[in-house]
Write a protein that holds these residues in place. Sequence first.
Motif, PDB file in Angstrom:
ATOM      1  N   GLN A 148       1.346   5.311 -10.712  1.00  0.00           N
ATOM      2  CA  GLN A 148       0.318   5.442 -10.346  1.00  0.00           C
ATOM      3  C   GLN A 148       0.027   5.557 -11.646  1.00  0.00           C
ATOM      4  O   GLN A 148       0.912   4.710 -12.602  1.00  0.00           O
ATOM      5  CB  GLN A 148       0.156   7.082 -10.483  1.00  0.00           C
ATOM      6  N   ILE A 149      -1.375   5.503 -12.083  1.00  0.00           N
ATOM      7  CA  ILE A 149      -2.472   4.878 -13.458  1.00  0.00           C
ATOM      8  C   ILE A 149      -3.013   5.975 -14.107  1.00  0.00           C
ATOM      9  O   ILE A 149      -3.740   7.033 -12.617  1.00  0.00           O
ATOM     10  CB  ILE A 149      -3.196   3.629 -13.226  1.00  0.00           C
ATOM     11  N   ARG A 186       2.990   2.430  -3.135  1.00  0.00           N
ATOM     12  CA  ARG A 186       2.081   2.974  -4.180  1.00  0.00           C
ATOM     13  C   ARG A 186       2.171   3.891  -4.603  1.00  0.00           C
ATOM     14  O   ARG A 186       1.748   3.510  -5.430  1.00  0.00           O
ATOM     15  CB  ARG A 186       1.099   2.489  -4.218  1.00  0.00           C
ATOM     16  N   GLU A 197      -6.945  12.249  -2.155  1.00  0.00           N
ATOM     17  CA  GLU A 197      -7.160  11.437  -1.928  1.00  0.00           C
ATOM     18  C   GLU A 197      -5.968  10.541  -1.474  1.00  0.00           C
ATOM     19  O   GLU A 197      -5.474   9.826   0.004  1.00  0.00           O
ATOM     20  CB  GLU A 197      -8.045  10.578  -2.634  1.00  0.00           C
ATOM     21  N   PRO A 198      -4.935  10.270  -2.781  1.00  0.00           N
ATOM     22  CA  PRO A 198      -3.854   9.341  -2.338  1.00  0.00           C
ATOM     23  C   PRO A 198      -2.873  10.444  -1.125  1.00  0.00           C
ATOM     24  O   PRO A 198      -2.322   9.858  -0.831  1.00  0.00           O
ATOM     25  CB  PRO A 198      -3.425  10.182  -3.655  1.00  0.00           C
ATOM     26  N   ALA A 227      -5.002   2.352  -6.573  1.00  0.00           N
ATOM     27  CA  ALA A 227      -3.743   3.318  -6.719  1.00  0.00           C
ATOM     28  C   ALA A 227      -3.608   3.750  -5.820  1.00  0.00           C
ATOM     29  O   ALA A 227      -2.265   4.272  -5.883  1.00  0.00           O
ATOM     30  CB  ALA A 227      -4.084   3.058  -7.940  1.00  0.00           C
ATOM     31  N   ALA A 228      -3.945   5.178  -5.389  1.00  0.00           N
ATOM     32  CA  ALA A 228      -4.147   6.086  -4.561  1.00  0.00           C
ATOM     33  C   ALA A 228      -3.872   5.459  -2.903  1.00  0.00           C
ATOM     34  O   ALA A 228      -3.259   6.798  -2.743  1.00  0.00           O
ATOM     35  CB  ALA A 228      -4.924   6.869  -4.856  1.00  0.00           C
ATOM     36  N   GLY A 229      -3.302   4.294  -2.380  1.00  0.00           N
ATOM     37  CA  GLY A 229      -2.933   3.828  -1.880  1.00  0.00           C
ATOM     38  C   GLY A 229      -4.426   3.835  -0.766  1.00  0.00           C
ATOM     39  O   GLY A 229      -4.190   3.229   0.713  1.00  0.00           O
ATOM     40  N   ARG A 286     -17.439  12.313  -5.495  1.00  0.00           N
ATOM     41  CA  ARG A 286     -16.848  12.925  -4.913  1.00  0.00           C
ATOM     42  C   ARG A 286     -16.410  14.825  -5.270  1.00  0.00           C
ATOM     43  O   ARG A 286     -16.269  14.071  -6.587  1.00  0.00           O
ATOM     44  CB  ARG A 286     -15.812  12.182  -4.073  1.00  0.00           C
ATOM     45  N   ARG A 287     -16.308  15.359  -5.249  1.00  0.00           N
ATOM     46  CA  ARG A 287     -15.197  16.723  -5.294  1.00  0.00           C
ATOM     47  C   ARG A 287     -14.192  16.788  -6.123  1.00  0.00           C
ATOM     48  O   ARG A 287     -13.332  15.196  -5.333  1.00  0.00           O
ATOM     49  CB  ARG A 287     -15.783  17.585  -4.484  1.00  0.00           C
ATOM     50  N   ALA A 339     -13.415   6.660 -14.086  1.00  0.00           N
ATOM     51  CA  ALA A 339     -11.971   6.305 -13.505  1.00  0.00           C
ATOM     52  C   ALA A 339     -12.758   7.417 -12.709  1.00  0.00           C
ATOM     53  O   ALA A 339     -11.602   7.742 -11.270  1.00  0.00           O
ATOM     54  CB  ALA A 339     -10.516   7.114 -14.005  1.00  0.00           C
ATOM     55  N   LEU A 340     -13.274   8.370 -11.880  1.00  0.00           N
ATOM     56  CA  LEU A 340     -13.309   9.117 -10.724  1.00  0.00           C
ATOM     57  C   LEU A 340     -14.165   9.333 -10.318  1.00  0.00           C
ATOM     58  O   LEU A 340     -15.192   8.922 -10.617  1.00  0.00           O
ATOM     59  CB  LEU A 340     -13.431  10.526 -11.669  1.00  0.00           C
ATOM     60  N   ASP A 341     -15.055   8.789  -8.595  1.00  0.00           N
ATOM     61  CA  ASP A 341     -15.606   8.476  -8.670  1.00  0.00           C
ATOM     62  C   ASP A 341     -17.344   9.693  -8.510  1.00  0.00           C
ATOM     63  O   ASP A 341     -16.718  11.228  -7.950  1.00  0.00           O
ATOM     64  CB  ASP A 341     -15.435   8.695  -6.771  1.00  0.00           C
ATOM     65  N   ASP A 383     -13.566   1.152 -12.896  1.00  0.00           N
ATOM     66  CA  ASP A 383     -12.406   1.848 -12.661  1.00  0.00           C
ATOM     67  C   ASP A 383     -11.462   2.769 -11.397  1.00  0.00           C
ATOM     68  O   ASP A 383     -10.588   2.835 -10.772  1.00  0.00           O
ATOM     69  CB  ASP A 383     -11.596   3.131 -14.123  1.00  0.00           C
ATOM     70  N   PHE A 384     -12.762   3.227 -11.281  1.00  0.00           N
ATOM     71  CA  PHE A 384     -12.187   4.563 -10.180  1.00  0.00           C
ATOM     72  C   PHE A 384     -12.071   4.026  -8.702  1.00  0.00           C
ATOM     73  O   PHE A 384     -11.255   4.284  -7.889  1.00  0.00           O
ATOM     74  CB  PHE A 384     -14.111   5.596  -9.675  1.00  0.00           C
ATOM     75  N   ARG A 430       1.048  -0.879  -0.530  1.00  0.00           N
ATOM     76  CA  ARG A 430       0.115  -0.147   0.110  1.00  0.00           C
ATOM     77  C   ARG A 430       0.922   1.174   0.377  1.00  0.00           C
ATOM     78  O   ARG A 430       0.520   2.273  -1.286  1.00  0.00           O
ATOM     79  CB  ARG A 430      -0.664   0.478   1.194  1.00  0.00           C
ATOM     80  N   LEU A 442      -4.811   8.988   1.964  1.00  0.00           N
ATOM     81  CA  LEU A 442      -4.058   7.834   2.424  1.00  0.00           C
ATOM     82  C   LEU A 442      -2.524   7.292   2.319  1.00  0.00           C
ATOM     83  O   LEU A 442      -2.492   6.452   3.398  1.00  0.00           O
ATOM     84  CB  LEU A 442      -5.145   6.961   1.720  1.00  0.00           C
ATOM     85  N   LEU A 443      -2.102   8.235   2.043  1.00  0.00           N
ATOM     86  CA  LEU A 443      -0.537   7.898   1.975  1.00  0.00           C
ATOM     87  C   LEU A 443       0.039   8.195   2.495  1.00  0.00           C
ATOM     88  O   LEU A 443       1.674   9.161   3.147  1.00  0.00           O
ATOM     89  CB  LEU A 443       0.368   7.249   0.742  1.00  0.00           C
ATOM     90  N   ARG A 467      -4.358  13.514 -10.102  1.00  0.00           N
ATOM     91  CA  ARG A 467      -4.472  12.735  -9.132  1.00  0.00           C
ATOM     92  C   ARG A 467      -3.041  12.093  -8.930  1.00  0.00           C
ATOM     93  O   ARG A 467      -2.646  11.547  -8.165  1.00  0.00           O
ATOM     94  CB  ARG A 467      -5.598  11.710  -9.019  1.00  0.00           C
ATOM     95  N   ASN A 503     -21.369   4.488  -2.815  1.00  0.00           N
ATOM     96  CA  ASN A 503     -21.757   4.056  -4.439  1.00  0.00           C
ATOM     97  C   ASN A 503     -22.905   3.180  -4.792  1.00  0.00           C
ATOM     98  O   ASN A 503     -23.777   3.242  -5.208  1.00  0.00           O
ATOM     99  CB  ASN A 503     -20.364   4.066  -5.566  1.00  0.00           C
TER     100      ASN A 503
END
Lengths: 266, 300
Positions: free
Chosen positions: A110-111, A106, A132-133, B197-199, A124-125, A119-121, B190-191, A103, A136-137, A182, B213
């Motif tokens: 990145q990707i 990571r 977020e990364p 990937a963001a940890g 969330r804004r 690819a975006l939730d 993907d999200f 974790r 989280l990190l 991101r 969701n």
Amino acid sequence: MSGGLPALTRPAEDRTDVLLDVNDLVVHFPAGRRGILGPPSKVHAVDGVSFRVRRGTTFGIVGESGSGKSTTAQAVIRLIPATSGQIVFDGENIADFRGERLRLARSKFQIVFQDPFSALDPRRRAGELIREPLDLLNIGSPKEREARVRQLLEEVGLPPQAADLFPHQFSGGQRQRLCIARAMAPEPDLIVCDEAVSALDVAIQAQILNLLKKLQRERGLTYIFISHDLGVIQHFCDDIAVMYLGKIVEQAPAPVRAILGAAPPL
Amino acid sequence: MTSIDTPALPRDASTLPSRPAISPTLVALRQFCRSPSGVAGAAVLLILVLTTVFGPHFYGIDPLDLVDAPFTPPGEDAWLGTDYLGRDILAGLIHGGRATLTVGGVAAIITIAIGVTIGSLSGFFGGVIDTALVKITEFFQILPPLLFAMVLVTLFGQTLTTVTIAIGVVSWPTAARLTRAEFLRLRNLDFVKASRAAGAGNGHLILRVVLPNALPPIIVSATMAIGVAILFEGGLSFLGLGDPNTMSWGLMIGQNRNYVLDGWWTVIFPGAAIFVAVLAISLIGDGINDAINPRLRKRG
């Protein structure tokens, strides 16, 4: 561009500064079994792939649909479990990393996905998504993270007020910029661009490619760039591998045009 | 395709809206307020809840006191009449509503808590965990729920707590299957991968990324679960398996069921109360469903 940055040149053929060294990577997916007692059958999505990516360069992977390009790239950054093989990233075999160690590692790879809409939730804004990364990190203090989000938005060419918007308020190209911001947030060494421009129209594609190039020049980023668009691959990448049925069938530095002829017609 | 080194990157702010949108939750809430049936259901339920909460202060008759002759018809002595022991029906409705609505709410929470936990673990991890949890879910699903609840209440005693827990324990499989299906759909998007990937660890992915969701259909199912639990409580009490020491709508029906022909009011009024409550909750559920499912919105 500020003047002091080194111009983008093709690095010499020395193999000293290899960021990523993938050895005999295999990814199998289970595909049920024949009958109850029959042997479990497998899909050989990636079948013994090896390649090296030099620091600060772009490694392109082309191939037709289903040839294992995305699976390879996502297995390399441990988003899809690899069945076997070595993934040596910056001197460490990250294929063996587990749990918390993986974790935290990571932050270095990145990707950016193909479809910026999924690819975006959606709940969330933009600012939260870019943060977020960092959250989280555990990178930086909360105040520094706020500043970093603004700086990242600036770097990908979006105004600071974009942070308060939801993903559905952006256009496709703008969303892809968000995804790039991101991915850039934890200051990675390697970014996998999984068909990152394929879903965008041509004008936007050029913008995003320029943005990626700019970030590479400024920060010495390394890319694994997946595409089925040979034109894009040809001028964006330093090394190119052609995949077919889960194997790399050709691999060469970009100027070699012969291999592009070997790729299956698209 | 050679001019990759364009010096300046054009800013891309041309089409950005100047104001941030309101959050998806607020959008759904606004949409809910536009649905007449949903608002009506919410209003009726609010009246019911307020009545059971504040009613006892205004109508000071104890529901268990024998206040009048048995089977006094509705009239001046007792507004809604008395039952076979001479207890006031209106007082029973007001006090019993507390128990019934509480059982409904708490049982629904238990249902959703168990169902969402099992469903999300099952759908998120897949593989062996999924297989095992699906088998457990199926085991609970093939047991006849009313019979199973009766066994539990008989075994562990006829108290309101046991009844509530029993209802929760028998009705979670539906919620689990629903949650699992949503998780299966969402976990490979993907999200979710981008978050990993963001940890993000598994806990963060389940609770903060996938669950929010997956929530809309779960909320609808939770609302419906309240109605089902109220009906269940009525059913158990009708069969004489409710808590005899706590007045509830189901208990009133159950205790008076042999005297329907002697005094219709003893059964009709609590029955109507259950009907109205469950109807209101269903309308709310429909309203929420319409609000969060854009494809159904046009239906009106």
